[in-house]
Design a protein around this motif. Structure first.
Motif, PDB file in Angstrom:
ATOM      1  N   VAL A 125      38.163  58.433  41.062  1.00  0.00           N
ATOM      2  CA  VAL A 125      37.244  59.362  40.392  1.00  0.00           C
ATOM      3  C   VAL A 125      37.656  59.515  38.931  1.00  0.00           C
ATOM      4  CG1 VAL A 125      36.370  61.729  40.328  1.00  0.00           C
ATOM      5  CG2 VAL A 125      36.679  60.561  42.528  1.00  0.00           C
ATOM      6  N   ILE A 126      36.701  59.410  38.056  1.00  0.00           N
ATOM      7  CA  ILE A 126      36.959  59.505  36.613  1.00  0.00           C
ATOM      8  C   ILE A 126      37.254  60.948  36.232  1.00  0.00           C
ATOM      9  CG2 ILE A 126      35.923  59.183  34.329  1.00  0.00           C
ATOM     10  CD1 ILE A 126      34.125  57.012  35.688  1.00  0.00           C
TER      11      ILE A 126
ATOM     12  N   GLU B  62      34.533  55.057  40.038  1.00  0.00           N
ATOM     13  CA  GLU B  62      34.343  53.733  39.441  1.00  0.00           C
ATOM     14  C   GLU B  62      33.293  52.940  40.213  1.00  0.00           C
ATOM     15  OE1 GLU B  62      38.944  53.181  37.778  1.00  0.00           O
ATOM     16  OE2 GLU B  62      38.242  52.065  39.540  1.00  0.00           O
ATOM     17  N   ARG B  63      33.229  53.157  41.515  1.00  0.00           N
ATOM     18  CA  ARG B  63      32.227  52.463  42.331  1.00  0.00           C
ATOM     19  C   ARG B  63      30.808  52.868  41.908  1.00  0.00           C
ATOM     20  NH1 ARG B  63      32.945  49.828  46.917  1.00  0.00           N
ATOM     21  NH2 ARG B  63      35.032  50.705  47.151  1.00  0.00           N
ATOM     22  N   ASP B  64      30.620  54.150  41.610  1.00  0.00           N
ATOM     23  CA  ASP B  64      29.315  54.618  41.133  1.00  0.00           C
ATOM     24  C   ASP B  64      28.933  53.908  39.834  1.00  0.00           C
ATOM     25  OD1 ASP B  64      29.190  56.490  43.226  1.00  0.00           O
ATOM     26  OD2 ASP B  64      30.127  58.063  42.012  1.00  0.00           O
TER      27      ASP B  64
ATOM     28  N   ALA C 163      37.264  50.116  34.914  1.00  0.00           N
ATOM     29  CA  ALA C 163      38.627  50.643  35.093  1.00  0.00           C
ATOM     30  C   ALA C 163      38.770  51.923  34.282  1.00  0.00           C
ATOM     31  CB  ALA C 163      39.661  49.623  34.662  1.00  0.00           C
ATOM     32  N   SER C 164      39.208  52.977  34.922  1.00  0.00           N
ATOM     33  CA  SER C 164      39.315  54.276  34.255  1.00  0.00           C
ATOM     34  C   SER C 164      40.760  54.740  34.167  1.00  0.00           C
ATOM     35  CB  SER C 164      38.484  55.320  35.007  1.00  0.00           C
ATOM     36  OG  SER C 164      38.957  55.471  36.342  1.00  0.00           O
ATOM     37  N   GLY C 165      41.027  55.569  33.141  1.00  0.00           N
ATOM     38  CA  GLY C 165      42.347  56.166  32.987  1.00  0.00           C
ATOM     39  C   GLY C 165      43.443  55.131  32.935  1.00  0.00           C
ATOM     40  N   PRO C 166      44.534  55.337  33.667  1.00  0.00           N
ATOM     41  CA  PRO C 166      45.661  54.396  33.616  1.00  0.00           C
ATOM     42  C   PRO C 166      45.311  53.010  34.160  1.00  0.00           C
ATOM     43  CG  PRO C 166      46.007  56.060  35.327  1.00  0.00           C
ATOM     44  CD  PRO C 166      44.847  56.519  34.507  1.00  0.00           C
ATOM     45  N   ARG C 167      44.294  52.904  34.997  1.00  0.00           N
ATOM     46  CA  ARG C 167      43.906  51.591  35.528  1.00  0.00           C
ATOM     47  C   ARG C 167      43.388  50.674  34.430  1.00  0.00           C
ATOM     48  NH1 ARG C 167      40.046  50.499  38.547  1.00  0.00           N
ATOM     49  NH2 ARG C 167      41.076  48.773  39.592  1.00  0.00           N
TER      50      ARG C 167
END
Length: 382
Positions: free
Chosen positions: A226-227, A184-186, A210-214
């Motif tokens: 990491v995605i 996500e930082r990338d 925000a990826s996935g469950p986040r």
């Protein structure tokens, strides 16, 4: 930074404010909210966390008051001749009362905001008390100031269009970076680079990644997560140009969404379309919200939607890029859409610790309907 607009634009705004003051039998107004100060004078600084105000009299005088160190900034961003500075050791509330006495001697009725985030209760109370001691009756004038900003002028719309172009560039860069194996930082770094290199100033609010469950948590910012494949990445950001904003929320994923997340993606697109259909002159923000909720409920996903469906956008300083206090797409909004309004239509479906899908658009209300200003062509990848 020079003033964003020609002097005649600010003169028009101040003249309209003076007409309001006279209609309300007010001798002057003291303005503290950074967005209102910027709208009326052009003054823009990250240093609004310290005391500043704008005083405008019904008879034609106006002056800015701020820390001495900020006066150079104000001289660059405004056309004002009267810019007063106070030393850090001096009481800014007393300086405000003294300046008001110079500009409007004998004033008996003064307008002031009651809901400014940057005039906390203690100085607000002290300023009220000192004005009362000086024989001034204080009237809250928040609604009149808000109404003045709601319909944008052609020059303001030019700035919002520029912000939209920058937002679209930042979103395209973030969407392209949101691939399995990236953090996500990338993605946030790509968003910042895309936004700033395409023309954005410092933001009203930072981008969200925000990826996935986040993605099921509202206002989740980037982490080192990491995605993964087959999971959604929720992105939201707004560039700022001339202090004007144009947000966009978008969702991308690599592979295939399944289960509730897949249903949410379809319902979110339908909800955005339903809400946008109501954004037109004479249309109702409340009706747009109702249509948005109905599309989500029809998909059996009402439990994933717990918020308003959009809000006005324009001038903004942190901590927000929106103007929801001016107009919101919600059931209690009484005002109707007018040409020149700009709103962010933003349905977002979330399941805590599960998934989040958001698809939005900043749109300009035109004479015949609306024009979409922010969008992203980058979609799901196989």
């Amino acid at each position: 930074m020079p003033p964003v607009f020609p002097a005649v634009e600010y003169e028009r705004r101040l003249a309209a404010l003076r007409t309001t003051l006279k209609a309300k039998d007010l001798d002057a107004v003291v303005v503290h909210t950074p967005e209102n100060v910027c709208y009326l004078s052009g003054h823009a600084t990250p240093g609004y966390y310290t005391y500043q105000c704008l005083i405008v009299t019904a008879d034609g005088d106006a002056a800015l008051l701020m820390r001495e160190t900020e006066t150079v900034n104000a001289a660059q961003t405004t056309y004002f001749e009267r810019i007063n500075g106070f030393a850090d050791s001096f009481d800014p509330i007393r300086a405000t009362v003294d300046l008001l006495g110079e500009l409007a001697p004998g004033a008996r009725a003064v307008g002031m905001e009651a809901r400014s985030w940057f005039l906390p209760p203690e100085p607000f109370g002290r300023l009220n008390a000192l004005l009362n001691e000086a024989g001034c009756e204080v009237t809250h004038i928040d609604e009149a100031l808000a109404a003045a900003r709601l319909v944008k002028s052609p020059l303001e719309i030019e700035q919002i269009r520029a912000a939209a172009r920058s937002t679209n560039a930042g979103m395209a860069a973030a969407a392209a970076a949101a691939v399995p194996g990236a953090s996500e930082r990338d993605v946030a770094a790509a968003a910042f680079s895309g936004l700033i290199s395409s023309g954005s100033e410092y933001f009203g609010m930072e981008p969200f990644v925000a990826s996935g469950p986040r993605a099921g948590t509202i206002h989740a910012s980037w982490t080192d997560r990491v995605i993964g494949r087959d999971e959604a990445v929720l992105l939201e950001m707004s560039a700022t140009v001339g202090r004007y904003n144009a947000p966009l929320m978008h969702t991308v994923w690599a592979g295939t969404l399944t289960g509730e997340a897949a249903a949410m993606a379809t319902a979110c697109a339908d909800a955005r379309a339903a809400a946008l259909a109501e954004v037109r002159p004479g249309g109702s923000p409340a009706a747009a919200h109702t249509a948005c909720k109905a599309a989500i409920a029809d998909a059996g996903l009402a439990h994933t939607y717990r918020k308003r469906s959009g809000y006005s956008v324009g001038i903004a300083f942190a901590p927000d890029w929106g103007e929801g206090h001016l107009l919101s797409l919600g059931e209690n909004e009484q005002r109707l859409f007018e040409p020149g309004m700009v709103v962010h239509v933003v349905p977002t479906l979330r399941v805590k610790d599960g998934a989040g899908i958001g698809l939005s658009a900043t749109v300009l209300v035109t004479d015949t309907g609306h024009e979409v200003l922010t969008s992203c062509d980058q979609g799901p990848r196989p």
